[in-house]
Design a protein around this motif. Structure first.
Motif, PDB file in Angstrom:
ATOM      1  N   UNK A 115      11.546  17.058  -7.751  1.00 35.13           N
ATOM      2  CA  UNK A 115      11.616  18.507  -8.419  1.00 35.13           C
ATOM      3  C   UNK A 115      12.945  18.753  -9.539  1.00 35.13           C
ATOM      4  N   UNK A 116      13.875  17.820  -9.241  1.00 35.26           N
ATOM      5  CA  UNK A 116      15.078  17.771 -10.244  1.00 35.26           C
ATOM      6  C   UNK A 116      15.541  16.346 -10.047  1.00 35.26           C
ATOM      7  N   UNK A 117      15.736  15.942 -11.590  1.00 36.44           N
ATOM      8  CA  UNK A 117      15.956  14.718 -11.772  1.00 36.44           C
ATOM      9  C   UNK A 117      17.308  14.542 -12.597  1.00 36.44           C
ATOM     10  N   UNK A 118      17.983  13.394 -12.565  1.00 31.95           N
ATOM     11  CA  UNK A 118      19.444  13.235 -12.910  1.00 31.95           C
ATOM     12  C   UNK A 118      19.194  11.954 -13.994  1.00 31.95           C
ATOM     13  N   UNK A 119      19.676  12.690 -15.182  1.00 26.36           N
ATOM     14  CA  UNK A 119      19.386  11.603 -16.379  1.00 26.36           C
ATOM     15  C   UNK A 119      20.598  11.719 -17.298  1.00 26.36           C
ATOM     16  N   UNK A 120      20.864  10.414 -17.851  1.00 25.49           N
ATOM     17  CA  UNK A 120      22.042  10.233 -18.936  1.00 25.49           C
ATOM     18  C   UNK A 120      21.649  11.081 -19.870  1.00 25.49           C
ATOM     19  N   UNK A 138       0.777  -1.110   0.028  1.00 21.82           N
ATOM     20  CA  UNK A 138       0.065  -0.078  -0.051  1.00 21.82           C
ATOM     21  C   UNK A 138       0.865   1.233  -0.009  1.00 21.82           C
ATOM     22  N   UNK A 139       0.137   2.423   0.192  1.00 18.23           N
ATOM     23  CA  UNK A 139       0.876   3.708  -0.091  1.00 18.23           C
ATOM     24  C   UNK A 139       1.613   3.894   1.481  1.00 18.23           C
ATOM     25  N   UNK A 140       1.567   3.235   2.515  1.00 18.27           N
ATOM     26  CA  UNK A 140       1.900   3.830   3.810  1.00 18.27           C
ATOM     27  C   UNK A 140       3.216   3.874   3.964  1.00 18.27           C
ATOM     28  N   UNK A 141       4.106   3.503   3.167  1.00 18.23           N
ATOM     29  CA  UNK A 141       5.579   3.636   3.196  1.00 18.23           C
ATOM     30  C   UNK A 141       5.996   4.796   2.003  1.00 18.23           C
ATOM     31  N   UNK A 142       5.251   5.376   1.413  1.00 16.23           N
ATOM     32  CA  UNK A 142       5.823   6.147   0.295  1.00 16.23           C
ATOM     33  C   UNK A 142       5.359   7.833   0.799  1.00 16.23           C
ATOM     34  N   UNK A 143       6.249   8.726   0.770  1.00 15.74           N
ATOM     35  CA  UNK A 143       6.142   9.931   1.372  1.00 15.74           C
ATOM     36  C   UNK A 143       6.850  11.202   0.420  1.00 15.74           C
ATOM     37  N   UNK A 144       6.624  12.190   0.611  1.00 19.55           N
ATOM     38  CA  UNK A 144       7.208  13.347   0.045  1.00 19.55           C
ATOM     39  C   UNK A 144       8.397  13.896   0.963  1.00 19.55           C
ATOM     40  N   UNK A 145       9.554  13.828   0.658  1.00 19.74           N
ATOM     41  CA  UNK A 145      10.783  14.356   1.624  1.00 19.74           C
ATOM     42  C   UNK A 145      11.392  15.527   0.830  1.00 19.74           C
ATOM     43  N   UNK A 146      12.097  16.226   1.767  1.00 19.85           N
ATOM     44  CA  UNK A 146      12.922  17.087   1.258  1.00 19.85           C
ATOM     45  C   UNK A 146      14.433  16.427   1.154  1.00 19.85           C
ATOM     46  N   UNK A 147      14.949  16.396   0.018  1.00 25.80           N
ATOM     47  CA  UNK A 147      16.350  15.619   0.094  1.00 25.80           C
ATOM     48  C   UNK A 147      17.278  16.641  -0.978  1.00 25.80           C
ATOM     49  N   UNK A 148      18.619  16.192  -0.890  1.00 24.00           N
ATOM     50  CA  UNK A 148      19.338  17.279  -1.677  1.00 24.00           C
ATOM     51  C   UNK A 148      19.333  16.887  -3.071  1.00 24.00           C
ATOM     52  N   UNK A 149      19.145  18.029  -3.805  1.00 23.61           N
ATOM     53  CA  UNK A 149      19.268  18.022  -5.372  1.00 23.61           C
ATOM     54  C   UNK A 149      20.643  17.378  -6.006  1.00 23.61           C
ATOM     55  N   UNK A 150      20.238  16.494  -7.002  1.00 20.20           N
ATOM     56  CA  UNK A 150      21.577  15.820  -7.591  1.00 20.20           C
ATOM     57  C   UNK A 150      22.241  16.705  -8.412  1.00 20.20           C
ATOM     58  N   UNK A 151      23.688  16.432  -8.714  1.00 17.41           N
ATOM     59  CA  UNK A 151      24.506  17.264  -9.480  1.00 17.41           C
ATOM     60  C   UNK A 151      24.889  16.383 -10.670  1.00 17.41           C
ATOM     61  N   UNK A 152      24.894  16.842 -11.832  1.00 21.96           N
ATOM     62  CA  UNK A 152      25.330  16.124 -13.249  1.00 21.96           C
ATOM     63  C   UNK A 152      26.816  15.675 -13.133  1.00 21.96           C
ATOM     64  N   UNK A 153      27.118  14.314 -13.361  1.00 18.98           N
ATOM     65  CA  UNK A 153      28.426  13.856 -13.359  1.00 18.98           C
ATOM     66  C   UNK A 153      28.876  13.897 -15.164  1.00 18.98           C
ATOM     67  N   UNK A 154      29.746  13.309 -15.294  1.00 17.07           N
ATOM     68  CA  UNK A 154      30.109  13.218 -16.858  1.00 17.07           C
ATOM     69  C   UNK A 154      29.183  12.388 -17.621  1.00 17.07           C
ATOM     70  N   UNK A 155      28.914  12.974 -18.617  1.00 18.74           N
ATOM     71  CA  UNK A 155      27.611  12.464 -19.527  1.00 18.74           C
ATOM     72  C   UNK A 155      26.215  12.596 -19.080  1.00 18.74           C
ATOM     73  N   UNK A 156      26.131  13.459 -17.903  1.00 18.83           N
ATOM     74  CA  UNK A 156      24.620  13.494 -17.333  1.00 18.83           C
ATOM     75  C   UNK A 156      24.327  14.980 -17.527  1.00 18.83           C
ATOM     76  N   UNK A 157      22.839  15.284 -17.199  1.00 16.04           N
ATOM     77  CA  UNK A 157      22.242  16.273 -17.102  1.00 16.04           C
ATOM     78  C   UNK A 157      21.182  16.329 -15.874  1.00 16.04           C
ATOM     79  N   UNK A 158      21.036  17.462 -15.381  1.00 14.64           N
ATOM     80  CA  UNK A 158      20.052  17.705 -14.439  1.00 14.64           C
ATOM     81  C   UNK A 158      18.825  17.968 -15.153  1.00 14.64           C
ATOM     82  N   UNK A 159      17.602  17.860 -14.586  1.00 13.82           N
ATOM     83  CA  UNK A 159      16.274  18.571 -15.261  1.00 13.82           C
ATOM     84  C   UNK A 159      15.344  19.038 -14.374  1.00 13.82           C
TER      85      UNK A 159
END
Length: 331
Positions: free
Chosen positions: A97-102, A12-33
């Motif tokens: 809010x921010x995603x890390x993608x190849x 069920x949804x009982x262990x899913x929550x919205x949290x404040x987490x650190x935004x990712x930074x892009x590495x080589x060959x990556x972008x953040x969106x």
């Protein structure tokens, strides 16, 4: 930043929550969106319930996003900050809010394509296209059977078959009340998965079928083999029901029926051949921009509404494609 996080396996949804987490930074060959919209998929449910290989804990779900490039990492060319893009995320994390993608799996979004629709393209639409063209080798005029026809991928297949030359479309659904949804999305016939499924499919297809797209593991494989025409192709592309997959039919049975059974995983393909996923993503976005592909989506207003949508999918009550608005809405 705010992100959806699953803290431990649950039905069920009982262990899913919205949290404040650190935004990712892009590495080589990556972008953040900066994510405007993110797609919601049954694969999130499979991760939530703890299916092997889908998550480690805590887990941030979300495989497809649309938004604007925030930062580009070293070695990235062809993408710039502020550019509208859609991306497939092999490692998930898109419901944030921010995603890390190849960068290799991030493509520009045409101006004509709204962000909410673009967010349905990287996983759902690209999967449907690759299933038909790469995995099943669909040819115009063939009869296609799709299990879970009222879901997102099922609806996308119904949209794409006419674009690829047309053919008869037969779908199966988990409950009879989902038949109207499948028919509305473009299926010529739809049947519930109860009773004698093989007999129902044959009646709906006016005989056998040439292509079967099956996301239900091996649960329906015996019925698949019963209704496939000589030279037909069965593509297994998921294990939505969970549990241990059964053995495939023996070689003698496959040879006797001239049947091909193959597997497909867009997540695996994104690792081994990302260029093929990117090509498919560009193609479906172009088809939308040209008005040749019409993708209805149900838009949720925030991250906080996503756990309830996951539960709809888990309970078999979801229909069509759900996307969540994460950032400011785009035209």
């Amino acid at each position: 930043m705010r992100a959806l996080v699953m803290t431990a396996p649950s039905q069920g949804p009982d262990r899913t929550e919205v949290r404040d987490v650190e935004a990712p930074c892009p590495g080589t060959g990556e972008v953040t969106i900066d994510v405007a919209h993110a797609g919601i998929n049954f694969i999130d449910v499979m991760a939530r319930r703890g299916d092997a290989g889908y998550a480690s804990w805590p887990f941030a779900p979300g495989k497809e996003v649309a938004g604007t490039v925030r930062e580009v990492g070293a070695g990235v060319t062809g993408l710039t900050s502020g550019q509208r893009v859609a991306a497939f995320l092999p490692g998930a994390g898109g419901l944030a809010e921010v995603a890390l993608a190849p960068a290799a799996l991030t493509v520009p979004v045409p101006d004509e394509v709204p962000s909410a629709v673009a967010a349905a393209a990287p996983l759902m639409l690209a999967t449907a296209l690759l299933l038909l063209t790469d995995a099943a080798r669909f040819s115009p005029g063939e009869t296609v059977l799709v299990h879970s026809a009222s879901g997102g991928v099922g609806g996308a297949v119904a949209q794409l078959v006419p674009v690829l030359g047309g053919g008869r479309l037969v779908g199966t659904v988990g409950r009879a009340d989902k038949i109207p949804t499948a028919l509305k999305s473009g299926y010529d016939a739809a049947v519930p998965r109860d009773g004698d499924l093989a007999e129902a499919v044959r009646a709906a297809a006016d005989g056998g079928v040439d292509v079967i797209l099956d996301p239900l593991g091996t649960a329906l494989l015996d019925a698949d083999v019963e209704v496939i025409n000589p030279g037909g192709r069965v593509v297994l592309f998921g294990n939505a029901g969970g549990g241990q997959a059964a053995a495939l039919p023996g070689l003698d049975r496959l040879r006797a029926g001239n049947i091909a059974i193959s597997g497909f995983s867009i997540s695996a393909l994104a690792v081994t051949a990302p260029e093929r996923v990117a090509v498919a993503l560009r193609r479906v976005l172009d088809l939308i921009a040209e008005g040749r592909l019409d993708v209805p989506v149900t838009e949720l207003g925030s991250l906080s509404e996503v756990p309830a949508a996951h539960q709809l999918l888990a309970d078999g009550r979801g229909t069509g494609k759900y996307v969540a608005r994460i950032g400011p809405a785009e035209s």
